[in-house]
Each structure stands twice: as C-alpha cells, then as structure tokens.
Design a protein around this motif. Structure first.
Motif, mmCIF file in Angstrom:
data_model
loop_
_atom_site.group_PDB
_atom_site.id
_atom_site.type_symbol
_atom_site.label_atom_id
_atom_site.label_comp_id
_atom_site.label_asym_id
_atom_site.label_seq_id
_atom_site.Cartn_x
_atom_site.Cartn_y
_atom_site.Cartn_z
ATOM 1 N N THR A 39 0.692 -1.220 0.032
ATOM 2 C CA THR A 39 -0.118 0.088 -0.011
ATOM 3 C C THR A 39 0.861 1.099 -0.038
ATOM 4 O O THR A 39 0.552 2.302 -0.573
ATOM 5 N N LEU A 40 2.068 1.091 0.544
ATOM 6 C CA LEU A 40 2.981 2.367 0.662
ATOM 7 C C LEU A 40 3.317 2.593 -0.929
ATOM 8 O O LEU A 40 3.207 3.620 -1.136
ATOM 9 N N GLY A 41 3.532 1.303 -1.382
ATOM 10 C CA GLY A 41 4.162 1.635 -2.995
ATOM 11 C C GLY A 41 3.017 2.002 -3.818
ATOM 12 O O GLY A 41 3.267 3.076 -4.437
ATOM 13 N N GLU A 42 1.716 1.668 -3.410
ATOM 14 C CA GLU A 42 0.587 2.121 -4.346
ATOM 15 C C GLU A 42 0.430 3.612 -4.069
ATOM 16 O O GLU A 42 0.113 4.458 -5.009
ATOM 17 N N THR A 43 0.620 4.048 -2.705
ATOM 18 C CA THR A 43 0.400 5.637 -2.246
ATOM 19 C C THR A 43 1.658 6.373 -3.187
ATOM 20 O O THR A 43 1.437 7.408 -3.893
ATOM 21 N N ALA A 44 2.642 5.466 -3.063
ATOM 22 C CA ALA A 44 3.987 6.350 -3.922
ATOM 23 C C ALA A 44 3.504 6.504 -5.366
ATOM 24 O O ALA A 44 3.987 7.608 -6.025
ATOM 25 N N VAL A 45 2.707 5.429 -6.038
ATOM 26 C CA VAL A 45 2.466 5.477 -7.404
ATOM 27 C C VAL A 45 1.594 6.554 -7.645
ATOM 28 O O VAL A 45 1.498 7.405 -8.718
ATOM 29 N N VAL A 46 0.331 6.937 -6.827
ATOM 30 C CA VAL A 46 -0.522 7.711 -6.646
ATOM 31 C C VAL A 46 0.093 9.090 -6.818
ATOM 32 O O VAL A 46 -0.061 10.159 -7.617
ATOM 33 N N PHE A 47 1.042 9.403 -5.959
ATOM 34 C CA PHE A 47 2.034 10.493 -5.732
ATOM 35 C C PHE A 47 2.678 10.782 -7.153
ATOM 36 O O PHE A 47 2.542 11.817 -7.362
ATOM 37 N N THR A 48 3.490 9.731 -7.544
ATOM 38 C CA THR A 48 4.256 10.148 -8.690
ATOM 39 C C THR A 48 3.144 10.482 -9.836
ATOM 40 O O THR A 48 3.683 11.364 -10.747
ATOM 41 N N ALA A 49 2.289 9.787 -10.037
ATOM 42 C CA ALA A 49 1.226 10.024 -11.154
ATOM 43 C C ALA A 49 0.913 11.591 -10.998
ATOM 44 O O ALA A 49 0.770 12.374 -12.012
ATOM 45 N N ILE B 126 2.329 13.934 -9.427
ATOM 46 C CA ILE B 126 3.380 14.798 -9.748
ATOM 47 C C ILE B 126 3.604 15.011 -11.269
ATOM 48 O O ILE B 126 3.923 16.095 -11.869
ATOM 49 N N GLY B 127 3.392 13.707 -11.784
ATOM 50 C CA GLY B 127 3.748 13.878 -13.260
ATOM 51 C C GLY B 127 2.743 14.729 -14.129
ATOM 52 O O GLY B 127 3.177 15.363 -14.919
ATOM 53 N N VAL B 128 1.365 14.358 -13.952
ATOM 54 C CA VAL B 128 0.287 15.232 -14.469
ATOM 55 C C VAL B 128 0.683 16.538 -14.177
ATOM 56 O O VAL B 128 0.660 17.524 -15.099
ATOM 57 N N LEU B 129 1.037 17.264 -13.016
ATOM 58 C CA LEU B 129 1.183 18.395 -12.453
ATOM 59 C C LEU B 129 2.376 19.025 -13.579
ATOM 60 O O LEU B 129 2.073 20.012 -13.879
ATOM 61 N N LEU B 130 3.382 18.361 -13.546
ATOM 62 C CA LEU B 130 4.582 18.840 -14.178
ATOM 63 C C LEU B 130 4.165 18.998 -15.478
ATOM 64 O O LEU B 130 4.669 19.902 -16.427
ATOM 65 N N LEU B 131 3.486 17.980 -16.273
ATOM 66 C CA LEU B 131 3.338 17.857 -17.633
ATOM 67 C C LEU B 131 2.230 19.133 -18.083
ATOM 68 O O LEU B 131 2.457 19.811 -19.079
ATOM 69 N N LEU C 32 3.790 23.553 -18.032
ATOM 70 C CA LEU C 32 3.894 24.097 -19.269
ATOM 71 C C LEU C 32 3.000 25.218 -19.080
ATOM 72 O O LEU C 32 3.521 26.561 -19.707
ATOM 73 N N HIS C 33 1.661 25.230 -18.544
ATOM 74 C CA HIS C 33 0.770 26.500 -18.679
ATOM 75 C C HIS C 33 1.443 27.552 -18.090
ATOM 76 O O HIS C 33 1.635 28.725 -18.316
ATOM 77 N N ARG C 34 2.252 27.314 -16.850
ATOM 78 C CA ARG C 34 2.904 28.539 -15.782
ATOM 79 C C ARG C 34 3.854 29.122 -16.943
ATOM 80 O O ARG C 34 4.027 30.177 -16.913
ATOM 81 N N ARG C 35 4.596 28.320 -17.472
ATOM 82 C CA ARG C 35 5.767 28.609 -18.114
ATOM 83 C C ARG C 35 5.178 29.559 -19.366
ATOM 84 O O ARG C 35 5.935 30.792 -19.565
ATOM 85 N N GLY D 91 -5.036 15.133 -2.522
ATOM 86 C CA GLY D 91 -4.515 16.176 -3.105
ATOM 87 C C GLY D 91 -4.409 15.636 -4.580
ATOM 88 O O GLY D 91 -4.442 16.758 -5.325
ATOM 89 N N VAL D 92 -3.964 14.571 -5.121
ATOM 90 C CA VAL D 92 -3.510 14.095 -6.230
ATOM 91 C C VAL D 92 -4.815 14.375 -7.251
ATOM 92 O O VAL D 92 -4.760 14.974 -8.181
ATOM 93 N N MET D 93 -5.833 13.975 -6.641
ATOM 94 C CA MET D 93 -7.118 14.115 -7.533
ATOM 95 C C MET D 93 -7.628 15.515 -7.753
ATOM 96 O O MET D 93 -8.006 15.891 -8.936
ATOM 97 N N VAL D 94 -7.331 16.438 -6.928
ATOM 98 C CA VAL D 94 -7.918 17.707 -6.911
ATOM 99 C C VAL D 94 -6.819 18.426 -7.813
ATOM 100 O O VAL D 94 -7.300 19.488 -8.336
ATOM 101 N N ALA D 95 -5.745 18.099 -7.510
ATOM 102 C CA ALA D 95 -4.507 18.801 -8.432
ATOM 103 C C ALA D 95 -4.693 18.436 -9.496
ATOM 104 O O ALA D 95 -4.289 19.519 -10.625
ATOM 105 N N VAL D 96 -4.924 16.973 -10.215
ATOM 106 C CA VAL D 96 -5.144 17.106 -11.386
ATOM 107 C C VAL D 96 -6.425 17.657 -12.054
ATOM 108 O O VAL D 96 -6.223 18.224 -13.096
ATOM 109 N N TYR D 97 -7.405 17.785 -11.235
ATOM 110 C CA TYR D 97 -8.552 18.510 -11.821
ATOM 111 C C TYR D 97 -8.126 20.091 -11.948
ATOM 112 O O TYR D 97 -8.483 20.577 -12.944
#
Lengths: 177, 146
Positions: A140-150, A152-157, A161-164, B125-131
C-alpha cells in the motif's frame, strides 16, 4: 446493460455523449461489483470512474474537439484481434472454478489464514482494511507512492507548461510596455 | 453556470454531506467498507463538484493550489514516517505493534488509522490537483481548427 452501453459508446460520434455514457458504464460496473460483494472496489469505481474521470474527460474535451474523427483504415484487423483475444479469454474461463466454489485457489491459498489470524492479531473487523494496511503495508505504501508520482507527473506535464507560457506572456507584455 | 439555480442550491446541500461521508469512510474504514483510497476520492469529488458548479476560482479560494500540492506530498510522508517511527521504537518497518507495546492489537488499530489517513490525504491531493491542472488551462484550440 453493460454490453448495450459499450455498443452505444462504440457507435457514437459525439464525444460529449460518449463521455457521459462511459460514466454510466462505470456506474453499472460498480453495481456489478456490489453484486459480487466487493463493496470496497465498487466505492472506488463509482467515485473515480463515474465521477472524477468523467469530469476530467469533459475538461479535456473543452481543450480539444467535440466530435470524433472518422478513422481511415479498415476495421477488419482490429476486429480480428479483438475476436481472437476474446475467444482466448473465454477459453481460459472454462478452466476456472465456479464462482464462490469452496475449493477455488482464491479460497484455499492464503485467505483462510488471513481470515483466521486477523481478528486476534489486528482486531479490525474489516479484513480488507487489515490486509491492505497491515499485512500488505509495503504494497500500500508503494501504491500511495504510485498515486503520488502520477499526480506529480500530471502536474509537471500540464500545469508546469501552462505556467511557463504565462511567464513568457508576461515577459512579452512587460517587454512591449 | 450562474443561472442554474437548482444545481447551485443542490450542490450547496450536497458538498457538506459528501465531505461528512468522506470522513466517515476514512475513519470508519476498519469497521465498514472503505478506507483511505475511497475516502480520498470521495473528498476530492466534493471539491471538484464545487469547482464545476460554481467556478474554479471559488474552489481554489476554498482549497488553494499550494495547499493541495503540499497535501500530495504530506500523505506519503505520513505513511513513510509511520514506518520510520516504528523503526525508532525498535520494531520492524511499518510494524504497528510499536505504538502500543502491551496491546499489539491497539497498536495495529492506531497504525492502520494513521496510514489510511496518509493514503486519504495523498489521494485527495492528487485528484484535486489533477482537476485543477486540467480546468485551469484555457481552451486554446478552437473547434474550427479540428
């Protein structure tokens, strides 16, 4: 009903209706999970599949176009692939034990052990939670890390870009003035 | 959606209920179906619903993006930190028995609660951030270009 919704999704051209129908599809499969007594999964399916992903798909629609493009290549090869895969999967289910059968591998391997041990080792009535958070804590720790990474990835992508771009716009504006 | 009066009233009623239900699923997860993942998603749905019906700006005023981004990391930190605390207490990593040496069951209980809280915070956090990330982008491509 699941099949009817799926066929409707395939036949449609308007992406808005398709997005709503895939929400309906998720809700129906959540009902299916409730029937199979997997209430935890049904919760997630109803909230994520029917709720959030529909909103996200609609948000994406607002960014792109609203009508599907006609595909140019013939549907024969994809149809063949789907039929072969489906037939293989159905052939695979022939060997599966019946639903709820007591000598299925799922009932005989580790689950009786968990069911027996968790009441006095964990003391939590919901065995799913006990297994998820305690016996399988690392997973479950790994799953949480996966959610976290995903996330962060979406935010970066997307928002990075939008902010830049915004910064560039501001720079241009300040340069002009 | 300024003119959708019914939608706005119903949303106002629902958002509080949804958040309450999320907390129920979160902290009652060891007795009834549900847990961190489900609670996090339900909590995020409340904010996303608010953002869809009112406006993104209002939703971001309630739940600012910088806070969301901090929460994403905070949840994982809580989870991993729980394991490290149990290491310092002389137990194995993520062995919740450490929190109550005389009653390992109680320790397990606390551990599961804390860990699920971490999961819930990250998922919210992730869900709201993605939205936010999707909704904050102005539609740059007009329909005619497609």
């Amino acid at each position: 009903m699941l099949v009817a919704t799926a066929i409707a999704i395939v036949r449609m051209q308007r992406l808005f209706a398709i997005a709503m129908l895939s929400g309906v599809f998720s809700l129906l499969s959540a009902l299916l999970f409730v029937v199979l007594d997997a209430v935890d999964v049904a919760f997630t399916e109803a909230a994520v599949g029917a709720g959030i992903s529909t909103v996200l798909v609609l948000g994406t629609l607002a960014l792109t176009s609203r009508v599907a493009k006609h595909s140019t290549h013939s549907p024969a090869i994809p149809l063949l692939v789907v039929l072969v895969t489906g037939a293989t999967l159905m052939y695979g289910t022939l060997d599966m034990p019946n639903f709820g059968s007591p000598d299925a591998p799922a009932q005989t391997h580790v689950s009786p052990d968990y069911l027996e041990r968790s009441p006095h080792e964990i003391g939590v009535p919901n065995v799913v939670t006990a297994i998820l958070a305690s016996y399988r804590g690392y997973d479950t720790l790994g799953e949480t890390a996966v959610v976290f990474t995903a996330g962060i990835g979406v935010l970066l992508l997307i928002s990075g870009l939008h902010r830049r771009r915004e910064d560039e716009d501001e720079e241009e504006e300040s340069g002009e003035s | 959606m300024r003119h959708h009066l019914i939608l706005r009233v119903v949303t106002k009623l629902l958002v509080g209920t949804i958040i309450l239900f999320a907390f129920y699923v979160q902290f009652h997860g060891d007795f009834s179906p549900g847990g961190g993942f489900q609670a996090g998603v339900i909590m995020a749905v409340a904010f996303i619903l608010y953002g869809v019906v009112f406006s993104l700006r209002k939703a971001q005023k309630v739940f600012p993006p910088w806070l969301v981004h901090k929460l994403v990391a905070l949840g994982v930190l809580i989870y991993a930190g729980t394991g490290i605390v149990s290491l310092f207490l002389g137990y194995e990593y993520l062995d919740y028995g450490a929190f109550s040496p005389h009653h390992p069951e109680h320790g397990q209980h606390y551990g599961i609660l804390i860990v699920e809280l971490g999961v819930g915070i990250t998922v919210t956090g992730v869900m709201v951030a993605v939205y936010y990330a999707f909704a904050a982008r102005p539609p740059r491509i007009s329909d005619e270009e497609w």
